[in-house]
Scaffold this motif. Structure first.
Motif, PDB file in Angstrom:
ATOM      1  N   LEU A 127    -100.895  14.259 -42.125  1.00 59.53           N
ATOM      2  CA  LEU A 127    -101.779  15.289 -42.745  1.00 59.53           C
ATOM      3  C   LEU A 127    -102.304  14.444 -44.062  1.00 59.53           C
ATOM      4  CD1 LEU A 127    -100.948  18.757 -41.997  1.00 59.53           C
ATOM      5  CD2 LEU A 127    -102.814  17.717 -41.026  1.00 59.53           C
ATOM      6  N   ASP A 128    -101.225  14.109 -44.908  1.00 58.98           N
ATOM      7  CA  ASP A 128    -101.740  13.545 -45.957  1.00 58.98           C
ATOM      8  C   ASP A 128    -102.346  12.292 -45.788  1.00 58.98           C
ATOM      9  OD1 ASP A 128    -100.452  15.452 -47.912  1.00 58.98           O
ATOM     10  OD2 ASP A 128     -98.499  14.567 -48.241  1.00 58.98           O
ATOM     11  N   ASP A 129    -102.031  11.505 -45.165  1.00 63.11           N
ATOM     12  CA  ASP A 129    -102.434  10.319 -44.617  1.00 63.11           C
ATOM     13  C   ASP A 129    -104.059  10.009 -44.246  1.00 63.11           C
ATOM     14  OD1 ASP A 129    -100.171   8.961 -45.093  1.00 63.11           O
ATOM     15  OD2 ASP A 129     -99.595   8.630 -42.746  1.00 63.11           O
ATOM     16  N   ASP A 130    -104.385  11.277 -44.092  1.00 65.39           N
ATOM     17  CA  ASP A 130    -106.011  11.592 -43.667  1.00 65.39           C
ATOM     18  C   ASP A 130    -106.661  11.480 -45.207  1.00 65.39           C
ATOM     19  OD1 ASP A 130    -108.742  12.885 -43.389  1.00 65.39           O
ATOM     20  OD2 ASP A 130    -107.987  12.931 -41.159  1.00 65.39           O
ATOM     21  N   ASP A 131    -107.738  10.824 -45.403  1.00 69.48           N
ATOM     22  CA  ASP A 131    -108.432  10.655 -46.571  1.00 69.48           C
ATOM     23  C   ASP A 131    -109.032  11.781 -46.738  1.00 69.48           C
ATOM     24  OD1 ASP A 131    -107.610   7.902 -46.766  1.00 69.48           O
ATOM     25  OD2 ASP A 131    -109.552   7.059 -45.888  1.00 69.48           O
ATOM     26  N   ASP A 132    -109.477  12.568 -45.921  1.00 67.58           N
ATOM     27  CA  ASP A 132    -110.299  13.966 -46.097  1.00 67.58           C
ATOM     28  C   ASP A 132    -109.309  15.093 -46.802  1.00 67.58           C
ATOM     29  OD1 ASP A 132    -112.690  12.623 -45.655  1.00 67.58           O
ATOM     30  OD2 ASP A 132    -112.367  13.381 -43.296  1.00 67.58           O
ATOM     31  N   VAL A 133    -107.946  15.045 -46.225  1.00 74.25           N
ATOM     32  CA  VAL A 133    -107.060  16.118 -46.914  1.00 74.25           C
ATOM     33  C   VAL A 133    -106.592  16.106 -48.288  1.00 74.25           C
ATOM     34  CG1 VAL A 133    -104.700  17.034 -46.608  1.00 74.25           C
ATOM     35  CG2 VAL A 133    -106.299  16.211 -44.441  1.00 74.25           C
ATOM     36  N   GLN A 134    -106.901  16.955 -48.963  1.00 68.10           N
ATOM     37  CA  GLN A 134    -106.658  17.049 -50.367  1.00 68.10           C
ATOM     38  C   GLN A 134    -105.256  17.546 -50.842  1.00 68.10           C
ATOM     39  OE1 GLN A 134    -108.886  14.917 -51.223  1.00 68.10           O
ATOM     40  NE2 GLN A 134    -108.967  15.959 -53.508  1.00 68.10           N
ATOM     41  N   THR A 135    -104.868  18.541 -50.280  1.00 71.77           N
ATOM     42  CA  THR A 135    -103.545  19.203 -50.454  1.00 71.77           C
ATOM     43  C   THR A 135    -103.091  20.102 -49.062  1.00 71.77           C
ATOM     44  OG1 THR A 135    -104.344  19.676 -52.590  1.00 71.77           O
ATOM     45  CG2 THR A 135    -102.418  20.611 -52.205  1.00 71.77           C
ATOM     46  N   VAL A 136    -101.750  19.943 -48.909  1.00 67.27           N
ATOM     47  CA  VAL A 136    -101.431  20.770 -47.832  1.00 67.27           C
ATOM     48  C   VAL A 136    -100.242  21.647 -48.832  1.00 67.27           C
ATOM     49  CG1 VAL A 136     -99.970  20.860 -45.707  1.00 67.27           C
ATOM     50  CG2 VAL A 136    -101.468  18.961 -46.275  1.00 67.27           C
ATOM     51  N   TRP A 137    -100.457  23.103 -48.371  1.00 62.82           N
ATOM     52  CA  TRP A 137     -99.526  23.977 -48.821  1.00 62.82           C
ATOM     53  C   TRP A 137     -98.677  24.770 -47.656  1.00 62.82           C
ATOM     54  CZ3 TRP A 137     -99.614  24.397 -54.116  1.00 62.82           C
ATOM     55  CH2 TRP A 137    -100.686  23.929 -54.537  1.00 62.82           C
ATOM     56  N   GLY A 138     -97.475  24.884 -48.132  1.00 63.14           N
ATOM     57  CA  GLY A 138     -96.766  25.721 -46.895  1.00 63.14           C
ATOM     58  C   GLY A 138     -95.515  26.519 -47.514  1.00 63.14           C
ATOM     59  N   ASN A 139     -95.054  27.280 -46.801  1.00 59.51           N
ATOM     60  CA  ASN A 139     -94.052  28.239 -47.102  1.00 59.51           C
ATOM     61  C   ASN A 139     -92.709  27.934 -46.739  1.00 59.51           C
ATOM     62  OD1 ASN A 139     -94.435  29.097 -44.451  1.00 59.51           O
ATOM     63  ND2 ASN A 139     -94.194  31.205 -44.495  1.00 59.51           N
ATOM     64  N   TYR A 140     -92.469  26.665 -46.490  1.00 57.14           N
ATOM     65  CA  TYR A 140     -91.199  26.097 -45.935  1.00 57.14           C
ATOM     66  C   TYR A 140     -90.198  26.240 -47.155  1.00 57.14           C
ATOM     67  CZ  TYR A 140     -93.131  21.630 -47.553  1.00 57.14           C
ATOM     68  OH  TYR A 140     -93.623  20.721 -48.159  1.00 57.14           O
ATOM     69  N   ASP A 141     -88.921  26.117 -46.728  1.00 58.24           N
ATOM     70  CA  ASP A 141     -87.764  25.996 -47.648  1.00 58.24           C
ATOM     71  C   ASP A 141     -86.667  25.409 -46.885  1.00 58.24           C
ATOM     72  OD1 ASP A 141     -85.946  26.075 -49.640  1.00 58.24           O
ATOM     73  OD2 ASP A 141     -85.313  28.234 -49.518  1.00 58.24           O
ATOM     74  N   VAL A 142     -86.543  24.110 -47.229  1.00 54.80           N
ATOM     75  CA  VAL A 142     -85.645  23.104 -46.591  1.00 54.80           C
ATOM     76  C   VAL A 142     -84.478  22.759 -47.201  1.00 54.80           C
ATOM     77  CG1 VAL A 142     -85.306  20.634 -45.615  1.00 54.80           C
ATOM     78  CG2 VAL A 142     -87.432  21.673 -45.593  1.00 54.80           C
ATOM     79  N   PRO A 143     -83.285  23.387 -46.633  1.00 53.98           N
ATOM     80  CA  PRO A 143     -82.082  23.001 -47.611  1.00 53.98           C
ATOM     81  C   PRO A 143     -82.055  21.711 -48.333  1.00 53.98           C
ATOM     82  CG  PRO A 143     -81.539  24.565 -45.587  1.00 53.98           C
ATOM     83  CD  PRO A 143     -83.109  23.828 -45.614  1.00 53.98           C
ATOM     84  N   GLU A 144     -81.319  21.624 -49.511  1.00 51.53           N
ATOM     85  CA  GLU A 144     -81.036  20.480 -50.244  1.00 51.53           C
ATOM     86  C   GLU A 144     -80.371  19.337 -49.471  1.00 51.53           C
ATOM     87  OE1 GLU A 144     -80.202  18.937 -54.626  1.00 51.53           O
ATOM     88  OE2 GLU A 144     -79.778  21.100 -54.289  1.00 51.53           O
ATOM     89  N   ASP A 145     -79.456  19.712 -48.695  1.00 54.65           N
ATOM     90  CA  ASP A 145     -78.588  18.771 -48.142  1.00 54.65           C
ATOM     91  C   ASP A 145     -79.519  18.352 -46.954  1.00 54.65           C
ATOM     92  OD1 ASP A 145     -78.452  21.353 -46.518  1.00 54.65           O
ATOM     93  OD2 ASP A 145     -76.704  20.764 -45.736  1.00 54.65           O
ATOM     94  N   VAL A 146     -80.081  19.189 -46.290  1.00 51.54           N
ATOM     95  CA  VAL A 146     -80.863  18.513 -45.284  1.00 51.54           C
ATOM     96  C   VAL A 146     -81.986  17.495 -45.759  1.00 51.54           C
ATOM     97  CG1 VAL A 146     -82.638  19.245 -43.509  1.00 51.54           C
ATOM     98  CG2 VAL A 146     -80.956  20.579 -43.709  1.00 51.54           C
ATOM     99  N   MET A 147     -82.486  17.913 -46.858  1.00 54.01           N
ATOM    100  CA  MET A 147     -83.646  17.082 -47.672  1.00 54.01           C
ATOM    101  C   MET A 147     -83.102  15.620 -47.785  1.00 54.01           C
ATOM    102  SD  MET A 147     -86.407  18.554 -47.622  1.00 54.01           S
ATOM    103  CE  MET A 147     -87.476  17.310 -48.991  1.00 54.01           C
ATOM    104  N   GLU A 148     -81.632  15.451 -48.310  1.00 53.34           N
ATOM    105  CA  GLU A 148     -81.107  14.484 -48.393  1.00 53.34           C
ATOM    106  C   GLU A 148     -80.723  13.629 -47.518  1.00 53.34           C
ATOM    107  OE1 GLU A 148     -77.636  15.473 -50.635  1.00 53.34           O
ATOM    108  OE2 GLU A 148     -78.738  16.124 -52.552  1.00 53.34           O
ATOM    109  N   ARG A 149     -80.488  14.163 -46.147  1.00 55.84           N
ATOM    110  CA  ARG A 149     -80.242  13.386 -44.835  1.00 55.84           C
ATOM    111  C   ARG A 149     -81.453  12.823 -44.571  1.00 55.84           C
ATOM    112  NH1 ARG A 149     -76.462  17.541 -44.127  1.00 55.84           N
ATOM    113  NH2 ARG A 149     -77.633  18.909 -42.699  1.00 55.84           N
ATOM    114  N   LEU A 150     -82.643  13.589 -44.797  1.00 57.09           N
ATOM    115  CA  LEU A 150     -84.020  13.233 -44.368  1.00 57.09           C
ATOM    116  C   LEU A 150     -84.498  11.957 -45.421  1.00 57.09           C
ATOM    117  CD1 LEU A 150     -85.717  16.477 -43.254  1.00 57.09           C
ATOM    118  CD2 LEU A 150     -84.911  14.685 -41.746  1.00 57.09           C
ATOM    119  N   GLY A 151     -83.798  11.802 -46.218  1.00 55.26           N
ATOM    120  CA  GLY A 151     -84.235  10.688 -47.150  1.00 55.26           C
ATOM    121  C   GLY A 151     -84.972  11.377 -48.293  1.00 55.26           C
ATOM    122  N   GLY A 152     -84.988  12.343 -48.507  1.00 53.12           N
ATOM    123  CA  GLY A 152     -85.495  13.081 -49.886  1.00 53.12           C
ATOM    124  C   GLY A 152     -84.819  12.593 -50.978  1.00 53.12           C
TER     125      GLY A 152
END
Length: 248
Positions: free
Chosen positions: A223-248
């Motif tokens: 979605l972010d890669d689309d030139d027309d999309v300005q912002t994506v909002w969401g109600n997700y909460d990803v645990p910190e350890d998961v974010m780290e494993r995903l490369g965050g």
């Protein structure tokens, strides 16, 4: 993209955005031009334009680029952009609000719908998820602006409704009508903000497991890669350890 009030998730996206600086500048320029068209082409006299300029400066967009985008608003050959909001669901039952600026709504809706369908999401009707969010003002400051206590006191004095601080920075939430008044009051105490804009704040969060989080981040990337999309909002909460494993 701006996921929600969890900085660890927002920051996951920053590296990817840095790699796409050209695309990001294009989106920022589009918002500046639309904001300048909506009122006076002076940030001091146009609250939306001031917010757009702040966002551009926070991404180190050159002043020449900012001024060029403002000037474009008065050009006779400038494009006419339409603001359209799409709503839908991502992996793990996450609610997503996708804000766009487009000169071709057929192209935009096709791209958004396709991106959702191919990456574990699906489009919803207007209002299908926004009822689970509050429309609020959001002012962002880096951590160096001050301690959590100092920023909280300044925000309270300025008339803000809530403050959330982390190691990455401070999020100050306001009523929509109070956004720019609070932003100006805070600027006098804390200096210029990284951003001040209208935002969608989720009323409840959805914790996402690792499998769904990987698919969700891919969906947001698309979605972010689309030139027309300005912002994506969401109600997700990803645990910190998961974010780290995903490369965050």
């Amino acid at each position: 993209m701006a996921g929600h009030s969890k900085f660890k998730n927002i920051m996951h996206r920053k590296g990817a955005q840095d790699k796409k600086r050209s695309s990001l500048f294009s989106k920022l320029s589009r918002e500046i031009t639309v904001a300048a068209k909506s009122g006076l082409p002076d940030p001091d006299m146009n609250a939306r334009l001031r917010s757009a300029v702040l966002a551009a400066r926070a991404q180190s967009m050159p002043n020449d680029n900012i001024q060029r985008a403002i000037n474009k608003a008065s050009s006779t050959d400038s494009e006419n952009y339409e603001e359209i909001r799409y709503e839908g669901f991502g992996p793990g039952g996450v609610s997503l609000i996708i804000e766009t600026l487009t000169d071709n709504r057929n192209r935009t809706v096709t791209n958004v719908r396709t991106g959702m369908a191919k990456n574990g999401g699906n489009m919803g009707a207007s209002g299908s998820v926004s009822h689970g969010f509050d429309r609020m003002g959001l002012i962002s400051y880096p951590a160096k602006a001050g301690s959590a206590d100092a920023v909280f006191e300044a925000a309270l004095e300025a008339g803000a409704e809530d403050v959330q601080s982390s190691d990455e920075g401070h999020e100050i939430w306001t009523a929509v009508a109070d956004l720019h008044e609070v932003a100006r009051a805070l600027e006098a105490v804390l200096g210029e903000a990284e951003g001040a804009k209208l935002a969608w704040r989720p009323q409840t969060m959805v914790t996402v497991d690792e499998a769904d989080a990987a698919t969700l981040m891919k969906l947001i990337d698309v979605l972010d890669d689309d030139d027309d999309v300005q912002t994506v909002w969401g109600n997700y909460d990803v645990p910190e350890d998961v974010m780290e494993r995903l490369g965050g």
